[in-house]
Scaffold this motif. Structure first.
Motif, PDB file in Angstrom:
ATOM      1  N   ALA A  66      34.109   9.107   5.412  1.00  0.00           N
ATOM      2  CA  ALA A  66      33.877  10.394   6.063  1.00  0.00           C
ATOM      3  C   ALA A  66      34.583  10.484   7.411  1.00  0.00           C
ATOM      4  CB  ALA A  66      32.384  10.609   6.267  1.00  0.00           C
ATOM      5  N   PHE A  67      34.847  11.713   7.833  1.00  0.00           N
ATOM      6  CA  PHE A  67      35.417  11.933   9.174  1.00  0.00           C
ATOM      7  C   PHE A  67      34.482  12.764  10.047  1.00  0.00           C
ATOM      8  CE2 PHE A  67      36.993  15.316   6.412  1.00  0.00           C
ATOM      9  CZ  PHE A  67      36.624  16.441   7.116  1.00  0.00           C
ATOM     10  N   SER A  68      33.653  13.612   9.409  1.00  0.00           N
ATOM     11  CA  SER A  68      32.945  14.606  10.219  1.00  0.00           C
ATOM     12  C   SER A  68      31.895  14.038  11.179  1.00  0.00           C
ATOM     13  CB  SER A  68      32.340  15.691   9.323  1.00  0.00           C
ATOM     14  OG  SER A  68      31.186  15.208   8.682  1.00  0.00           O
ATOM     15  N   PRO A  69      31.286  12.859  10.917  1.00  0.00           N
ATOM     16  CA  PRO A  69      30.331  12.380  11.918  1.00  0.00           C
ATOM     17  C   PRO A  69      30.981  12.075  13.268  1.00  0.00           C
ATOM     18  CG  PRO A  69      29.997  11.265   9.836  1.00  0.00           C
ATOM     19  CD  PRO A  69      31.286  12.012   9.724  1.00  0.00           C
ATOM     20  N   GLU A  82      32.045   4.402   5.644  1.00  0.00           N
ATOM     21  CA  GLU A  82      33.133   4.035   6.544  1.00  0.00           C
ATOM     22  C   GLU A  82      33.596   5.321   7.201  1.00  0.00           C
ATOM     23  OE1 GLU A  82      36.487   2.191   4.582  1.00  0.00           O
ATOM     24  OE2 GLU A  82      37.615   2.320   6.455  1.00  0.00           O
ATOM     25  N   LEU A  83      33.876   5.252   8.496  1.00  0.00           N
ATOM     26  CA  LEU A  83      34.286   6.461   9.207  1.00  0.00           C
ATOM     27  C   LEU A  83      35.711   6.324   9.724  1.00  0.00           C
ATOM     28  CD1 LEU A  83      31.113   7.144  11.385  1.00  0.00           C
ATOM     29  CD2 LEU A  83      31.659   8.053   9.143  1.00  0.00           C
ATOM     30  N   ALA A  84      36.376   7.454   9.862  1.00  0.00           N
ATOM     31  CA  ALA A  84      37.685   7.469  10.523  1.00  0.00           C
ATOM     32  C   ALA A  84      37.787   8.779  11.275  1.00  0.00           C
ATOM     33  CB  ALA A  84      38.801   7.360   9.492  1.00  0.00           C
ATOM     34  N   SER A  85      38.611   8.795  12.295  1.00  0.00           N
ATOM     35  CA  SER A  85      38.808  10.048  13.016  1.00  0.00           C
ATOM     36  C   SER A  85      39.626  10.989  12.133  1.00  0.00           C
ATOM     37  CB  SER A  85      39.548   9.798  14.322  1.00  0.00           C
ATOM     38  OG  SER A  85      40.891   9.512  14.046  1.00  0.00           O
ATOM     39  N   PHE A  86      39.473  12.273  12.360  1.00  0.00           N
ATOM     40  CA  PHE A  86      40.147  13.254  11.508  1.00  0.00           C
ATOM     41  C   PHE A  86      41.651  13.001  11.437  1.00  0.00           C
ATOM     42  CE2 PHE A  86      41.984  17.420  10.548  1.00  0.00           C
ATOM     43  CZ  PHE A  86      41.284  17.709   9.385  1.00  0.00           C
ATOM     44  N   ASP A  87      42.236  12.577  12.574  1.00  0.00           N
ATOM     45  CA  ASP A  87      43.686  12.364  12.619  1.00  0.00           C
ATOM     46  C   ASP A  87      44.141  11.241  11.690  1.00  0.00           C
ATOM     47  OD1 ASP A  87      44.091  14.378  14.359  1.00  0.00           O
ATOM     48  OD2 ASP A  87      44.124  13.124  16.151  1.00  0.00           O
ATOM     49  N   ASP A  88      43.298  10.221  11.534  1.00  0.00           N
ATOM     50  CA  ASP A  88      43.699   9.079  10.710  1.00  0.00           C
ATOM     51  C   ASP A  88      43.151   9.163   9.293  1.00  0.00           C
ATOM     52  OD1 ASP A  88      44.800   7.996  12.983  1.00  0.00           O
ATOM     53  OD2 ASP A  88      42.975   6.913  13.517  1.00  0.00           O
ATOM     54  N   TYR A  89      42.188  10.039   9.123  1.00  0.00           N
ATOM     55  CA  TYR A  89      41.391  10.019   7.906  1.00  0.00           C
ATOM     56  C   TYR A  89      42.235  10.141   6.638  1.00  0.00           C
ATOM     57  CZ  TYR A  89      37.791  11.409   4.554  1.00  0.00           C
ATOM     58  OH  TYR A  89      36.979  11.492   3.462  1.00  0.00           O
ATOM     59  N   PHE A  90      43.102  11.129   6.585  1.00  0.00           N
ATOM     60  CA  PHE A  90      43.791  11.400   5.326  1.00  0.00           C
ATOM     61  C   PHE A  90      44.830  10.345   4.991  1.00  0.00           C
ATOM     62  CE2 PHE A  90      41.769  15.341   6.402  1.00  0.00           C
ATOM     63  CZ  PHE A  90      41.138  15.622   5.210  1.00  0.00           C
ATOM     64  N   THR A  91      45.431   9.753   6.035  1.00  0.00           N
ATOM     65  CA  THR A  91      46.340   8.645   5.782  1.00  0.00           C
ATOM     66  C   THR A  91      45.580   7.492   5.128  1.00  0.00           C
ATOM     67  OG1 THR A  91      47.377   9.287   7.834  1.00  0.00           O
ATOM     68  CG2 THR A  91      48.122   7.262   6.852  1.00  0.00           C
ATOM     69  N   LYS A  92      44.422   7.179   5.705  1.00  0.00           N
ATOM     70  CA  LYS A  92      43.648   6.062   5.164  1.00  0.00           C
ATOM     71  C   LYS A  92      43.166   6.369   3.755  1.00  0.00           C
ATOM     72  CE  LYS A  92      41.923   3.782   9.278  1.00  0.00           C
ATOM     73  NZ  LYS A  92      40.784   3.618  10.180  1.00  0.00           N
ATOM     74  N   LEU A  93      42.658   7.577   3.577  1.00  0.00           N
ATOM     75  CA  LEU A  93      42.126   7.942   2.267  1.00  0.00           C
ATOM     76  C   LEU A  93      43.219   7.870   1.207  1.00  0.00           C
ATOM     77  CD1 LEU A  93      39.862   9.024   0.517  1.00  0.00           C
ATOM     78  CD2 LEU A  93      40.473  11.328   1.215  1.00  0.00           C
ATOM     79  N   GLU A  99      34.723  12.730   2.006  1.00  0.00           N
ATOM     80  CA  GLU A  99      34.704  14.074   2.569  1.00  0.00           C
ATOM     81  C   GLU A  99      36.072  14.717   2.462  1.00  0.00           C
ATOM     82  OE1 GLU A  99      33.448  13.808   6.619  1.00  0.00           O
ATOM     83  OE2 GLU A  99      31.528  14.714   6.178  1.00  0.00           O
ATOM     84  N   LEU A 100      36.082  16.021   2.258  1.00  0.00           N
ATOM     85  CA  LEU A 100      37.327  16.782   2.317  1.00  0.00           C
ATOM     86  C   LEU A 100      37.028  18.086   3.032  1.00  0.00           C
ATOM     87  CD1 LEU A 100      38.824  16.452  -1.280  1.00  0.00           C
ATOM     88  CD2 LEU A 100      39.698  15.415   0.797  1.00  0.00           C
ATOM     89  N   ASN A 101      37.923  18.489   3.898  1.00  0.00           N
ATOM     90  CA  ASN A 101      37.753  19.825   4.444  1.00  0.00           C
ATOM     91  C   ASN A 101      38.394  20.807   3.476  1.00  0.00           C
ATOM     92  OD1 ASN A 101      40.303  18.960   4.965  1.00  0.00           O
ATOM     93  ND2 ASN A 101      40.487  19.995   6.930  1.00  0.00           N
ATOM     94  N   TYR A 102      38.005  22.061   3.609  1.00  0.00           N
ATOM     95  CA  TYR A 102      38.463  23.057   2.648  1.00  0.00           C
ATOM     96  C   TYR A 102      39.994  23.073   2.520  1.00  0.00           C
ATOM     97  CZ  TYR A 102      39.651  27.587   0.746  1.00  0.00           C
ATOM     98  OH  TYR A 102      40.216  28.580  -0.005  1.00  0.00           O
ATOM     99  N   GLU A 103      40.694  22.972   3.648  1.00  0.00           N
ATOM    100  CA  GLU A 103      42.154  23.073   3.628  1.00  0.00           C
ATOM    101  C   GLU A 103      42.797  21.980   2.787  1.00  0.00           C
ATOM    102  OE1 GLU A 103      40.136  23.517   6.086  1.00  0.00           O
ATOM    103  OE2 GLU A 103      41.055  24.426   7.851  1.00  0.00           O
ATOM    104  N   PHE A 114      36.406  30.675   8.862  1.00  0.00           N
ATOM    105  CA  PHE A 114      35.426  29.945   8.083  1.00  0.00           C
ATOM    106  C   PHE A 114      35.975  28.547   7.819  1.00  0.00           C
ATOM    107  CE2 PHE A 114      33.880  28.532   3.911  1.00  0.00           C
ATOM    108  CZ  PHE A 114      32.521  28.522   4.163  1.00  0.00           C
ATOM    109  N   PHE A 115      35.302  27.560   8.355  1.00  0.00           N
ATOM    110  CA  PHE A 115      35.711  26.176   8.114  1.00  0.00           C
ATOM    111  C   PHE A 115      34.590  25.476   7.357  1.00  0.00           C
ATOM    112  CE2 PHE A 115      37.670  27.183  12.311  1.00  0.00           C
ATOM    113  CZ  PHE A 115      38.978  27.214  11.872  1.00  0.00           C
ATOM    114  N   ALA A 116      34.931  24.748   6.325  1.00  0.00           N
ATOM    115  CA  ALA A 116      33.888  24.065   5.559  1.00  0.00           C
ATOM    116  C   ALA A 116      34.297  22.632   5.257  1.00  0.00           C
ATOM    117  CB  ALA A 116      33.629  24.804   4.251  1.00  0.00           C
ATOM    118  N   ASN A 117      33.310  21.750   5.255  1.00  0.00           N
ATOM    119  CA  ASN A 117      33.513  20.381   4.800  1.00  0.00           C
ATOM    120  C   ASN A 117      32.682  20.159   3.553  1.00  0.00           C
ATOM    121  OD1 ASN A 117      35.147  19.677   6.971  1.00  0.00           O
ATOM    122  ND2 ASN A 117      33.372  19.173   8.241  1.00  0.00           N
ATOM    123  N   GLY A 118      33.219  19.355   2.653  1.00  0.00           N
ATOM    124  CA  GLY A 118      32.472  19.076   1.440  1.00  0.00           C
ATOM    125  C   GLY A 118      32.643  17.635   1.015  1.00  0.00           C
TER     126      GLY A 118
END
Lengths: 294, 422
Positions: free
Chosen positions: B41-44, B71-82, B96-100, B303-307
């Protein structure tokens, strides 16, 4: 050594080289070859790589952003290389003299070299702040109104060059110092007896005898400056309006923002080729100007 | 050293290497039937890790046979790691994924379709989730993700500055015209107070053009509609607030300060920013409230959403679903979220929502829900990051005076055409 026969000796030597070799293979060798393979594919890390031949390389030729990144990288090199060479040589000559506090200054100039690029970039980003930064404050003492530095496309690259020069001067200076200390005093003494001025001594003794050092510095710095990245990433992220986007920044964007591993690998190999060719040319040209004693 | 000693060392090394390479990933199920889920996740972020822990504890209490390893990562690193984990066949079971970004993961087949699991689960009713938010995580008509939270952007205003300038507070009927009139009265050069602020960047742009009836792409994202007279007018308006009316600070005038900090310092009277700032503005020394954003021809709100999505390769689909469903629609998770002001749960549970509305500041919390009636979702395409980068560059040029709004939008149109046709 163990074993008398040749092959046994080889075996033992190879064994001791093994740890290093495995490290090289796993972390450098295999990834390099993999990236060459990947550069002929389309891969987003999610699906399986798809072979597309030379399409990535063709794409680079048509990619205007690649050419502007190359141009920005070259601009950086053109501004950075001569500056760092001249500043470092000047400081090295000063610190080569028998002056008080010599050891202290040598250490002081070397501190930026051992500092982390991230910390240095953050500090300089702050120094370049148009309203609160010390750079513009300092300029205001002399009645100048400083530019917006990192927010101004005309000044952003200059700011990055200045930061890089500040950080790398110490390293180049140490190399020059070593070179200077290798020059035998006898040359200067002989020149003095002949009545040579300090300028003449500098031009006809110091400069020629430093050429091997200069050559080494040029090769190392040129390779490094083609790969300029950390300071750009932190200080401007390639902006404003793409004016500081350099090649490695572009590779990073494609690999880790757009997840186009294939294209990013292709750009990396093009960058490698550029550096390789430039270094080859430098090597060829060295015979014309590098002066090894003897 | 004896020769046999050397050979022994070589042997040990080789075995180590081989063992290291071939070590198999555990399936995540232990002998006593306890399933361990990997959650990424990134959102926490740094602020809400404790809340995530509390949610996990509540979940594990309900489902004693499932353990959640996060496991957490900052939003900036999250998608690279994932993406690296997925490529390395080591994907987390739930992430976690944000809508975009959801769209590109769903379209590339990295996500597990949830509909069969939803049908089987008698405890879950989709009506317990805000409908629009729930449907945001559908792709091709199938459910691939479970919305856990959402947030939006509204107009924050400094009541004290309004009182001082004798200006009426913003209300729902305001348009850009009323906003500008108020902003001109509120701007106080002498004290460095600016009437209104909204940044000139991609996210602000797609919403602001919607307030003027414009769009970036057509409905099914096959045609570029960005270069329209309405959009040129909108971008001109965004720039005019700085350069013509001087009610919004330029980047130079802000000199590196964040707009939220300027608002906190009482230097901005009206600010468009996210409801995630409620907590950050809690202790400012002035009164403030929120209102719907003024629009031009119509209203529009971000509208921003996380799922949470389940990896297609998970070996514990059922447990993964349970966790995603828990995070999305359980009262326990929703309550923890509301109590800590960690975005808004997307549940449609009146009692919980009431608790949220009763908190203050701001007093007019109902605005957060009213804004949902006019939400505009980002124009997500597969080449999302490329599009936002390209937009950023063109908008930069407008800000620097290197391009007019007309020229910039013409360039954007050209580049977008190549991006959607790839």
């Amino acid at each position: 050594m163990v074993g008398d026969k040749g092959w046994k000796k080889w075996l033992v030597i190879s064994f001791f080289l093994l740890p290093n070799f495995i490290g090289f293979l796993v972390f450098i060798g295999i990834p390099i070859l993999t990236s060459l393979g990947l550069s002929f594919t389309k891969w987003d890390l999610l699906s399986t790589p798809e072979f597309i031949g030379f399409d990535n390389y063709k794409g680079i030729i048509e990619d205007t952003e690649f050419w502007s990144a190359l141009k920005n990288t070259l601009l950086f090199i053109i501004a950075y290389l001569p500056t760092v060479l001249i500043v470092a040589l000047g400081i090295a000559m000063l610190l080569n003299k028998n002056m008080k506090g010599r050891a202290f200054f040598r250490a002081a100039y070397f501190i930026p070299v051992v500092s982390s690029w991230v910390a240095v970039s953050l500090i300089w980003k702050w120094l370049f702040n148009p309203a609160y930064g010390l750079v513009n404050y300092f300029l205001s003492w002399f009645g100048f109104v400083g530019p917006d530095w990192l927010q101004d496309p005309q000044w952003a690259m200059i700011a990055i060059v200045l930061t890089s020069v500040w950080k790398d001067t110490g390293f180049v200076m140490v190399l020059f110092l070593a070179g200077l200390q290798n020059i035998s005093e006898t040359y200067y003494e002989a020149a003095e007896i002949d009545g040579a001025s300090p300028l003449k001594k500098f031009l006809h003794i110091t400069i020629p005898l430093l050429t091997p050092t200069t050559f080494f510095i040029l090769i190392i710095s040129l390779i490094n400056s083609f790969q300029v990245f950390d300071q750009v990433m932190i200080m401007t992220e390639g902006g404003p309006a793409g004016s500081t986007t350099v090649l490695v920044q572009k590779i990073y964007n494609h690999a880790f923002r757009y997840f186009e591993m294939g294209y990013a690998s292709a750009v990396s190999w093009v960058l490698f080729l550029i550096i390789f060719i430039v270094t080859l040319i430098q090597n060829r040209l060295q015979k014309r100007w590098v002066d090894y004693e003897q | 050293m004896k020769k046999s000693g050397i050979w022994a060392i070589i042997l040990v090394l080789l075995i180590g290497i081989i063992a290291g390479c071939s070590s198999d990933q555990s399936t995540g199920t232990s002998k006593d039937g306890t399933v361990t889920l990997k959650y990424f996740a990134f959102s926490p972020g740094e602020d809400h890790e404790d809340e995530l822990k509390a949610m996990i504890a509540a979940f594990e209490k309900k489902n004693p046979k499932i353990k959640v390893d996060y496991e957490l990562a900052s939003f900036d690193d999250y998608f690279t790691k994932l993406q690296t984990q997925i490529a390395g066949n080591n994907a987390p079971d739930v992430f976690e994924l944000n809508y975009e970004n959801f769209v590109s993961y769903a379209s590339k087949g990295a996500l597990l379709e949830l509909d069969p699991l939803i049908e089987k689960d008698t405890n879950f009713n989709p009506d317990s989730i805000n409908k629009k938010a729930y449907e945001a995580f559908q792709y091709d008509g199938k459910q691939y993700g479970m919305v856990e939270s959402f947030s939006n952007v509204v107009l924050f205003y400094n009541k004290d500055l309004f009182d001082k300038a004798g200006v009426e507070y913003p209300n729902d009927s305001w348009t850009w015209k009323e906003e500008l009139a108020a902003a001109e009265k509120l701007t106080d050069k002498k004290n460095g107070v600016w009437g209104t602020y909204s940044p000139v960047q991609f996210w602000e742009f797609y919403k602001t053009i919607a307030q003027n009836g414009g769009s970036i792409l057509n409905e099914d994202k096959t045609e570029v509609t960005v270069n329209s007279p309405e959009n040129v007018e909108t971008l001109t308006w965004m720039m005019d607030k700085m350069n013509k009316y001087h009610v919004t600070p330029t980047e130079k005038e802000m000199s590196g300060q964040a707009n939220e900090d300027l608002f906190k310092a009482g230097k901005i009277a009206m600010l468009r920013t996210g409801i995630w700032m409620f907590d950050g503005f809690k202790d400012v020394p002035f009164k403030w409230d929120i209102a719907l954003e003024p629009g031009n021809t119509q209203k529009a709100h971000h509208f921003f959403a996380n799922g949470l999505a389940v990896s297609k390769k998970t070996k514990n689909a059922e447990a993964a679903w349970k966790w995603a469903q828990f995070m999305s629609s359980s009262e326990e998770a929703a309550k923890i979220r509301i109590d800590s002001a960690w975005e808004l749960p997307a549940v449609s549970n009146d009692a919980l929502v009431k608790g949220y509305l009763e908190k203050s500041p701001p007093e007019s919390r109902d605005v957060v829900f009213k804004a949902l009636d006019t939400l505009v979702v980002p124009p997500v395409i597969e080449e999302w990051s490329k599009m936002t980068d390209m937009f950023g560059k063109e908008l930069d040029k407008v800000k620097l005076g290197q391009a007019t709004p007309e020229e910039a939008l013409k360039n954007v149109e050209k580049e977008l055409n190549t991006l959607i046709k790839k």
